[in-house]
Design an enzyme around this catalytic site. Structure first.
Site, PDB file in Angstrom:
ATOM      1  N   CYS A   1      42.412  44.994  29.298  1.00  0.00           N
ATOM      2  CA  CYS A   1      41.376  44.074  28.823  1.00  0.00           C
ATOM      3  C   CYS A   1      40.030  44.624  29.251  1.00  0.00           C
ATOM      4  O   CYS A   1      39.635  45.706  28.822  1.00  0.00           O
ATOM      5  CB  CYS A   1      41.626  42.651  29.313  1.00  0.00           C
ATOM      6  SG  CYS A   1      41.710  42.481  31.094  1.00  0.00           S
TER       7      CYS A   1
ATOM      8  N   ARG B   1      42.801  39.463  32.324  1.00  0.00           N
ATOM      9  CA  ARG B   1      43.464  38.840  31.179  1.00  0.00           C
ATOM     10  C   ARG B   1      44.748  39.571  30.836  1.00  0.00           C
ATOM     11  O   ARG B   1      45.736  38.977  30.423  1.00  0.00           O
ATOM     12  CB  ARG B   1      42.521  38.848  29.961  1.00  0.00           C
ATOM     13  CG  ARG B   1      41.397  37.857  30.040  1.00  0.00           C
ATOM     14  CD  ARG B   1      40.416  38.034  28.892  1.00  0.00           C
ATOM     15  NE  ARG B   1      39.539  39.189  29.070  1.00  0.00           N
ATOM     16  CZ  ARG B   1      38.624  39.576  28.182  1.00  0.00           C
ATOM     17  NH1 ARG B   1      38.491  38.912  27.048  1.00  0.00           N
ATOM     18  NH2 ARG B   1      37.858  40.607  28.420  1.00  0.00           N
TER      19      ARG B   1
END
Lengths: 303, 153
Positions: free
Chosen positions: A252, A257
């Site tokens: 990410c 994430r």
């Protein structure tokens, strides 16, 4: 040593049901006094460094993704000594069952779980649905400070290779699947940071060539729990085009994430080799002469 | 930079933070987050009047208004903030700026050094990444105040 695996229909369909607990399970465990003997420790890990202090699950301890888990000089995670000191201070021993929960569909909780896994902590689980679901169900919160009895944690050398990819690993990975979990705007190169989030400084926008775009939050249901096995398969096997046995790298912007997606691929769908590239876009988008693809097309394997 | 360069209310807040240990500074920031006033109804119903500070990790919206000051020589600048309860750090910063700057004149606010947030001694406890949001918040207030006072003069 560790707590029995929760049995329910949703979890049973996952590859590693022992990695999740439900809010009901945790509430019952707390009710039965599970926290008193040090065999179970509940950890809250949020984006906001003060959110825990506004109210947390009774008896839980806080671990901050930034101040506790990252080295404050080198861009790296803490070493074995610092991790052992942190764990012990939080009442965690090597054989403790650790349940982690947090805000934003467990985004940061999954990141903390991934770091625990770098140190080979065996029994670490996520509270499915995290902080928001616990609160939505009207369960207990407290602002009372938790003072755990110190745990006994050995100094473990971090073992990065199985679940962590570095830039060179990604360059050597071309031809095998990559999952980009950022927003569509970041993937296409329209922007270099999350909508409404701080600019963390990437000189180039776009994605790593051949990466499939599956924004991380699509793995979560509206209540913050992970989607069912069937739904996850539609997403990653169907849309992203993964096949069983694939060696996968997820990334990410700084690796948080993608920890959420790493968890889904590794423990819910059962891919053996899934690595999180935590250098992610803040490294790739600044690195000299690495290949980049722009736009919605995945792009081709660089020659 | 020292607190001598700061308006009295802000200097007092900075002194309070500096007198504390790191964990207690975080507690104080939490108290500021609780004390951040609600938006007045006229702004609550008009979110378009507020501007988002995108550098903050959590959604923060702010606006300023100028109030005629019959008692003093200069108009008072009023500050309004909106940040969700799930973002206590951001709310805490907003609370500090509200208590330290609300009601001052444009000139007084513009004279606050841009790196004033560093004086709170929170950088290590909350990380430089999160401090950037606070600096950006102050910067946004100053830009808005500067723009408004240019229009007025």
């Amino acid at each position: 040593m560790s707590y029995a695996v929760e049995q329910n229909e949703k979890f049973a369909a996952y590859a590693s049901p022992e990695r999740l607990v439900s809010t009901e399970w945790l509430a019952a465990a707390l009710q039965s006094g599970a926290l008193s003997d040090g065999n179970l420790v509940v950890v809250e890990s949020d984006e906001d460094v003060l959110l825990y202090e506004t109210g947390h699950i009774p008896g839980s301890v806080k671990i901050d993704w930034h101040t506790d888990l990252n080295d404050d000089v080198t861009r790296d995670y803490v070493d074995g000594e610092a991790f052992a000191a942190l764990a012990a201070a939080k009442g965690i021993s090597r054989d403790t069952t650790v349940v982690i929960y947090g805000d934003k569909s467990n985004w940061w909780a999954a990141y903390a779980l991934w770091v625990f896994t770098l140190f080979g902590h065996e029994d670490v689980r996520l509270l499915d649905g995290g902080r928001d679901k616990w609160i939505a169900e009207g369960r207990d919160l407290t602002t009372e400070r938790t003072s755990p009895a110190p745990g006994d944690y050995p100094v473990m050398e971090r073992n990065d290779a199985p679940i962590r990819a570095f830039k060179d690993d990604v360059l050597a990975h071309f031809g095998k699947p990559l999952i980009d979990v950022r927003s569509p705007e970041e993937y296409t190169g329209q922007r270099t940071h999350m909508p409404a989030y701080p600019e963390e400084g990437a000189l180039r926008g776009g994605h790593i060539p051949t990466a499939a775009s599956i924004p991380w939050a699509r793995a979560a249901a509206p209540d913050g729990t992970y989607r069912s096995r069937e739904e996850l398969e539609a997403l990653y096997l169907g849309e992203a085009g993964l096949t069983a046995g694939d060696d996968v790298v997820a990334y990410c912007r700084i690796g948080e994430r993608s920890s959420h997606t790493w968890f889904a691929l590794k423990y819910l769908l059962g891919f053996d080799t899934v690595r999180n590239y935590d250098g992610s876009w803040t490294e790739w988008g600044n690195a000299v002469r690495v290949p980049i693809a722009k736009g919605t097309e995945r792009g081709t394997v660089p020659a | 930079m020292s607190t001598h360069d700061l308006p009295a209310a802000l200097a007092e807040i900075v002194d309070d933070f500096q007198a504390l240990t790191e964990p207690d500074r975080l507690q104080l920031l939490l108290e500021f987050s609780r004390e951040l006033p609600e938006l007045p109804d006229r702004l609550k119903d008009h979110p378009e009047l507020l501007e988002q500070v995108v550098e903050c990790q959590s959604p923060l919206f702010l606006t300023i208004e100028t109030e005629k000051n019959d008692a003093g020589p200069a108009d008072a600048v009023r500050l309004y903030f909106k940040a969700p309860p799930e973002a206590p750090t951001t709310r805490g910063f907003a609370g500090v700026l509200h208590e330290g700057l609300d009601g001052l004149s444009a000139a007084e606010i513009l004279a606050v050094p841009d790196d004033m947030p560093e004086l709170l001694g929170l950088t290590r406890a909350i990380t430089p990444l999160r401090m950037r949001g606070m600096t950006a918040m102050l910067g946004r207030i100053k830009r808005k105040v500067a723009a408004t006072s240019r229009l007025a003069s």
